[in-house]
Design a protein around this motif. Structure first.
Motif, PDB file in Angstrom:
ATOM      1  N   LEU A  37       0.810  -1.220   0.000  1.00  0.00           N
ATOM      2  CA  LEU A  37       0.000   0.000   0.000  1.00  0.00           C
ATOM      3  C   LEU A  37       0.841   1.267   0.000  1.00  0.00           C
ATOM      4  CD1 LEU A  37      -2.598  -1.109   2.701  1.00  0.00           C
ATOM      5  CD2 LEU A  37      -2.861  -1.213   0.215  1.00  0.00           C
ATOM      6  N   LEU A  38       2.137   1.129   0.203  1.00  0.00           N
ATOM      7  CA  LEU A  38       3.041   2.277   0.310  1.00  0.00           C
ATOM      8  C   LEU A  38       3.645   2.616  -1.041  1.00  0.00           C
ATOM      9  CD1 LEU A  38       4.812   1.261   3.640  1.00  0.00           C
ATOM     10  CD2 LEU A  38       2.999   2.939   3.344  1.00  0.00           C
ATOM     11  N   PRO A  39       4.128   3.863  -1.196  1.00  0.00           N
ATOM     12  CA  PRO A  39       4.768   4.251  -2.471  1.00  0.00           C
ATOM     13  C   PRO A  39       6.022   3.425  -2.750  1.00  0.00           C
ATOM     14  CG  PRO A  39       4.738   6.094  -0.888  1.00  0.00           C
ATOM     15  CD  PRO A  39       4.117   4.930  -0.221  1.00  0.00           C
ATOM     16  N   ASP A  40       6.526   3.525  -3.982  1.00  0.00           N
ATOM     17  CA  ASP A  40       7.729   2.784  -4.387  1.00  0.00           C
ATOM     18  C   ASP A  40       8.866   2.963  -3.393  1.00  0.00           C
ATOM     19  OD1 ASP A  40       6.446   1.906  -6.620  1.00  0.00           O
ATOM     20  OD2 ASP A  40       7.271   3.438  -7.944  1.00  0.00           O
ATOM     21  N   PHE A  41       9.618   1.924  -3.185  1.00  0.00           N
ATOM     22  CA  PHE A  41      10.806   1.873  -2.333  1.00  0.00           C
ATOM     23  C   PHE A  41      10.507   2.084  -0.856  1.00  0.00           C
ATOM     24  CE2 PHE A  41      12.265   3.414  -6.525  1.00  0.00           C
ATOM     25  CZ  PHE A  41      12.970   2.287  -6.890  1.00  0.00           C
ATOM     26  N   ALA A  42       9.260   2.224  -0.457  1.00  0.00           N
ATOM     27  CA  ALA A  42       8.904   2.322   0.961  1.00  0.00           C
ATOM     28  C   ALA A  42       8.411   0.956   1.421  1.00  0.00           C
ATOM     29  CB  ALA A  42       7.813   3.370   1.152  1.00  0.00           C
ATOM     30  N   PHE A  43       8.633   0.656   2.674  1.00  0.00           N
ATOM     31  CA  PHE A  43       8.173  -0.621   3.203  1.00  0.00           C
ATOM     32  C   PHE A  43       7.884  -0.476   4.688  1.00  0.00           C
ATOM     33  CE2 PHE A  43      12.724  -0.526   3.665  1.00  0.00           C
ATOM     34  CZ  PHE A  43      12.945  -1.036   4.937  1.00  0.00           C
ATOM     35  N   LEU A  44       7.152  -1.406   5.214  1.00  0.00           N
ATOM     36  CA  LEU A  44       6.814  -1.432   6.625  1.00  0.00           C
ATOM     37  C   LEU A  44       7.552  -2.601   7.267  1.00  0.00           C
ATOM     38  CD1 LEU A  44       4.404  -0.281   8.678  1.00  0.00           C
ATOM     39  CD2 LEU A  44       3.755  -2.662   8.432  1.00  0.00           C
ATOM     40  N   SER A  45       8.117  -2.351   8.438  1.00  0.00           N
ATOM     41  CA  SER A  45       8.842  -3.396   9.144  1.00  0.00           C
ATOM     42  C   SER A  45       8.574  -3.255  10.635  1.00  0.00           C
ATOM     43  CB  SER A  45      10.339  -3.267   8.874  1.00  0.00           C
ATOM     44  OG  SER A  45      11.053  -4.230   9.594  1.00  0.00           O
ATOM     45  N   PHE A  46       8.098  -4.326  11.245  1.00  0.00           N
ATOM     46  CA  PHE A  46       7.870  -4.339  12.684  1.00  0.00           C
ATOM     47  C   PHE A  46       9.169  -4.731  13.380  1.00  0.00           C
ATOM     48  CE2 PHE A  46       3.558  -5.092  11.078  1.00  0.00           C
ATOM     49  CZ  PHE A  46       2.861  -4.130  11.798  1.00  0.00           C
ATOM     50  N   ASN A  47       9.467  -4.052  14.469  1.00  0.00           N
ATOM     51  CA  ASN A  47      10.661  -4.356  15.247  1.00  0.00           C
ATOM     52  C   ASN A  47      10.274  -5.284  16.390  1.00  0.00           C
ATOM     53  OD1 ASN A  47      12.945  -4.423  16.788  1.00  0.00           O
ATOM     54  ND2 ASN A  47      13.284  -2.218  16.752  1.00  0.00           N
ATOM     55  N   THR A  48      10.766  -6.490  16.351  1.00  0.00           N
ATOM     56  CA  THR A  48      10.460  -7.482  17.391  1.00  0.00           C
ATOM     57  C   THR A  48      11.628  -7.688  18.344  1.00  0.00           C
ATOM     58  OG1 THR A  48      11.157  -9.242  15.902  1.00  0.00           O
ATOM     59  CG2 THR A  48       8.806  -8.723  15.933  1.00  0.00           C
ATOM     60  N   ASP A  49      12.599  -6.757  18.315  1.00  0.00           N
ATOM     61  CA  ASP A  49      13.787  -6.900  19.157  1.00  0.00           C
ATOM     62  C   ASP A  49      13.452  -6.999  20.645  1.00  0.00           C
ATOM     63  OD1 ASP A  49      15.321  -6.809  16.906  1.00  0.00           O
ATOM     64  OD2 ASP A  49      16.054  -4.770  17.216  1.00  0.00           O
ATOM     65  N   ASP A  50      12.462  -6.235  21.095  1.00  0.00           N
ATOM     66  CA  ASP A  50      12.130  -6.254  22.521  1.00  0.00           C
ATOM     67  C   ASP A  50      11.667  -7.632  22.983  1.00  0.00           C
ATOM     68  OD1 ASP A  50      12.856  -3.685  22.961  1.00  0.00           O
ATOM     69  OD2 ASP A  50      10.842  -2.852  23.042  1.00  0.00           O
ATOM     70  N   LEU A  51      11.140  -8.411  22.075  1.00  0.00           N
ATOM     71  CA  LEU A  51      10.698  -9.754  22.460  1.00  0.00           C
ATOM     72  C   LEU A  51      11.884 -10.690  22.714  1.00  0.00           C
ATOM     73  CD1 LEU A  51       7.760 -10.155  19.921  1.00  0.00           C
ATOM     74  CD2 LEU A  51       7.602  -9.601  22.358  1.00  0.00           C
ATOM     75  N   LEU A  52      13.048 -10.301  22.219  1.00  0.00           N
ATOM     76  CA  LEU A  52      14.240 -11.138  22.373  1.00  0.00           C
ATOM     77  C   LEU A  52      15.330 -10.440  23.176  1.00  0.00           C
ATOM     78  CD1 LEU A  52      14.532 -12.478  18.725  1.00  0.00           C
ATOM     79  CD2 LEU A  52      13.573 -13.631  20.704  1.00  0.00           C
ATOM     80  N   ARG A  53      14.955  -9.540  24.042  1.00  0.00           N
ATOM     81  CA  ARG A  53      15.929  -8.738  24.781  1.00  0.00           C
ATOM     82  C   ARG A  53      16.904  -9.575  25.594  1.00  0.00           C
ATOM     83  NH1 ARG A  53      14.531  -2.954  26.065  1.00  0.00           N
ATOM     84  NH2 ARG A  53      15.797  -3.311  27.890  1.00  0.00           N
TER      85      ARG A  53
END
Length: 163
Positions: A37-53
Protein backbone atom coordinates in the motif's frame (compact mmCIF):
# COMPACT_ATOMS: atom_id res chain seq x y z
CA UNK A 1 9.49 -36.26 31.75
CA UNK A 2 8.85 -34.87 28.30
CA UNK A 3 5.67 -36.33 26.83
CA UNK A 4 6.59 -35.78 23.19
CA UNK A 5 6.79 -31.99 23.56
CA UNK A 6 9.78 -29.79 22.88
CA UNK A 7 12.01 -29.04 25.85
CA UNK A 8 13.99 -25.80 26.17
CA UNK A 9 17.15 -25.22 28.15
CA UNK A 10 16.18 -21.64 29.00
CA UNK A 11 13.33 -19.17 28.96
CA UNK A 12 15.27 -17.26 26.28
CA UNK A 13 15.23 -20.27 23.95
CA UNK A 14 11.51 -20.63 24.54
CA UNK A 15 10.98 -16.95 23.65
CA UNK A 16 13.03 -17.32 20.46
CA UNK A 17 10.97 -20.34 19.42
CA UNK A 18 7.72 -18.52 20.16
CA UNK A 19 8.78 -15.50 18.12
CA UNK A 20 10.15 -17.56 15.22
CA UNK A 21 7.32 -20.05 14.90
CA UNK A 22 4.26 -18.16 16.14
CA UNK A 23 4.60 -14.39 15.89
CA UNK A 24 7.11 -13.92 13.04
CA UNK A 25 5.03 -15.63 10.30
CA UNK A 26 2.07 -13.35 11.07
CA UNK A 27 4.29 -10.25 11.30
CA UNK A 28 5.82 -11.09 7.91
CA UNK A 29 2.37 -11.33 6.33
CA UNK A 30 1.34 -7.97 7.82
CA UNK A 31 4.58 -6.33 6.66
CA UNK A 32 4.07 -7.63 3.10
CA UNK A 33 0.41 -6.59 2.99
CA UNK A 34 0.97 -3.05 4.31
CA UNK A 35 4.11 -2.52 2.22
CA UNK A 36 2.11 -3.03 -1.00
CA UNK A 37 0.00 0.00 0.00
CA UNK A 38 3.04 2.28 0.31
CA UNK A 39 4.77 4.25 -2.47
CA UNK A 40 7.73 2.78 -4.39
CA UNK A 41 10.81 1.87 -2.33
CA UNK A 42 8.90 2.32 0.96
CA UNK A 43 8.17 -0.62 3.20
CA UNK A 44 6.81 -1.43 6.62
CA UNK A 45 8.84 -3.40 9.14
CA UNK A 46 7.87 -4.34 12.68
CA UNK A 47 10.66 -4.36 15.25
CA UNK A 48 10.46 -7.48 17.39
CA UNK A 49 13.79 -6.90 19.16
CA UNK A 50 12.13 -6.25 22.52
CA UNK A 51 10.70 -9.75 22.46
CA UNK A 52 14.24 -11.14 22.37
CA UNK A 53 15.93 -8.74 24.78
CA UNK A 54 17.41 -11.52 26.86
CA UNK A 55 18.96 -10.96 30.25
CA UNK A 56 20.68 -7.72 31.18
CA UNK A 57 24.26 -9.07 31.19
CA UNK A 58 23.85 -10.57 27.69
CA UNK A 59 22.39 -7.32 26.31
CA UNK A 60 25.20 -5.23 27.79
CA UNK A 61 27.83 -7.60 26.38
CA UNK A 62 26.18 -7.38 22.97
CA UNK A 63 26.03 -3.57 23.10
CA UNK A 64 29.69 -3.41 24.11
CA UNK A 65 30.69 -5.47 21.08
CA UNK A 66 28.55 -3.34 18.76
CA UNK A 67 30.09 -0.14 20.18
CA UNK A 68 33.65 -1.49 19.92
CA UNK A 69 33.12 -2.57 16.31
CA UNK A 70 31.69 0.79 15.25
CA UNK A 71 28.21 -0.61 14.54
CA UNK A 72 26.28 1.44 17.14
CA UNK A 73 26.80 4.88 18.64
CA UNK A 74 26.36 5.41 22.40
CA UNK A 75 23.04 7.15 21.78
CA UNK A 76 21.74 4.25 19.69
CA UNK A 77 22.42 1.92 22.61
CA UNK A 78 20.83 4.39 25.02
CA UNK A 79 17.74 4.59 22.78
CA UNK A 80 17.39 0.81 22.82
CA UNK A 81 17.53 0.90 26.62
CA UNK A 82 14.99 3.80 26.81
CA UNK A 83 17.58 6.23 28.14
CA UNK A 84 18.06 9.92 27.32
CA UNK A 85 20.70 10.75 24.68
CA UNK A 86 23.99 12.33 25.76
CA UNK A 87 25.98 15.12 24.13
CA UNK A 88 28.39 13.72 21.54
CA UNK A 89 26.75 10.31 21.78
CA UNK A 90 25.82 10.11 18.10
CA UNK A 91 29.44 9.70 17.01
CA UNK A 92 30.37 6.19 15.87
CA UNK A 93 33.77 5.11 17.10
CA UNK A 94 36.53 3.36 15.18
CA UNK A 95 37.29 -0.29 15.99
CA UNK A 96 40.42 -1.13 17.99
CA UNK A 97 41.41 2.42 18.92
CA UNK A 98 37.80 3.28 19.89
CA UNK A 99 38.18 6.93 18.93
CA UNK A 100 35.99 9.33 17.03
CA UNK A 101 36.01 8.43 13.31
CA UNK A 102 36.76 12.02 12.26
CA UNK A 103 39.75 12.07 14.65
CA UNK A 104 41.17 8.95 13.01
CA UNK A 105 41.10 10.08 9.42
CA UNK A 106 43.49 7.34 8.40
CA UNK A 107 41.30 5.87 5.69
CA UNK A 108 40.52 9.30 4.29
CA UNK A 109 44.22 10.28 4.21
CA UNK A 110 45.24 6.97 2.67
CA UNK A 111 42.65 7.51 -0.07
CA UNK A 112 43.89 11.07 -0.67
CA UNK A 113 47.52 9.95 -0.85
CA UNK A 114 46.66 7.19 -3.34
CA UNK A 115 44.71 9.69 -5.43
CA UNK A 116 47.63 12.17 -5.30
CA UNK A 117 50.06 9.48 -6.47
CA UNK A 118 47.86 8.65 -9.44
CA UNK A 119 47.33 12.30 -10.41
CA UNK A 120 51.02 13.15 -10.11
CA UNK A 121 51.86 10.00 -12.08
CA UNK A 122 49.52 11.26 -14.82
CA UNK A 123 51.49 14.51 -15.02
CA UNK A 124 49.55 16.91 -12.80
CA UNK A 125 51.62 19.49 -10.90
CA UNK A 126 52.40 17.99 -7.48
CA UNK A 127 51.92 21.25 -5.53
CA UNK A 128 48.50 21.79 -7.11
CA UNK A 129 47.44 18.19 -6.41
CA UNK A 130 48.41 18.46 -2.73
CA UNK A 131 46.57 21.78 -2.38
CA UNK A 132 43.38 20.51 -4.01
CA UNK A 133 43.37 17.34 -1.90
CA UNK A 134 44.18 19.25 1.30
CA UNK A 135 47.41 17.36 1.91
CA UNK A 136 50.45 19.09 3.45
CA UNK A 137 53.33 20.07 1.20
CA UNK A 138 56.49 18.04 1.62
CA UNK A 139 60.11 19.02 1.03
CA UNK A 140 61.89 17.48 -1.92
CA UNK A 141 65.60 16.61 -1.96
CA UNK A 142 66.02 17.74 -5.54
CA UNK A 143 67.10 14.28 -6.62
CA UNK A 144 65.42 12.70 -9.61
CA UNK A 145 63.27 9.70 -8.75
CA UNK A 146 64.92 6.31 -8.46
CA UNK A 147 62.89 5.32 -11.47
CA UNK A 148 65.08 7.64 -13.55
CA UNK A 149 68.50 6.97 -12.02
CA UNK A 150 70.57 4.41 -10.23
CA UNK A 151 69.74 4.96 -6.53
CA UNK A 152 73.41 4.66 -5.58
CA UNK A 153 74.34 7.65 -7.79
CA UNK A 154 73.96 11.09 -6.22
CA UNK A 155 74.50 14.04 -8.56
CA UNK A 156 77.01 16.69 -7.47
CA UNK A 157 75.43 19.62 -5.65
CA UNK A 158 72.32 17.70 -4.65
CA UNK A 159 73.10 17.96 -0.96
CA UNK A 160 74.89 20.78 0.78
CA UNK A 161 78.00 19.66 2.55
CA UNK A 162 79.33 21.05 5.80
CA UNK A 163 82.81 21.70 4.27
Amino acid sequence: MNNGGQSYSSVEQKQIAFLSHTIRPWVAKLEDAFSTLLPDFAFLSFNTDDLLRGDYATRIEGYAKMLQNGVFSANEVRRKENMQPIDGGDVVRVPLANVNISAASLTENETKVAMAQKLIGLGFVPEDVLTVLGLPKIAHTGLPTVQLQNPTTIPDGSYETGA
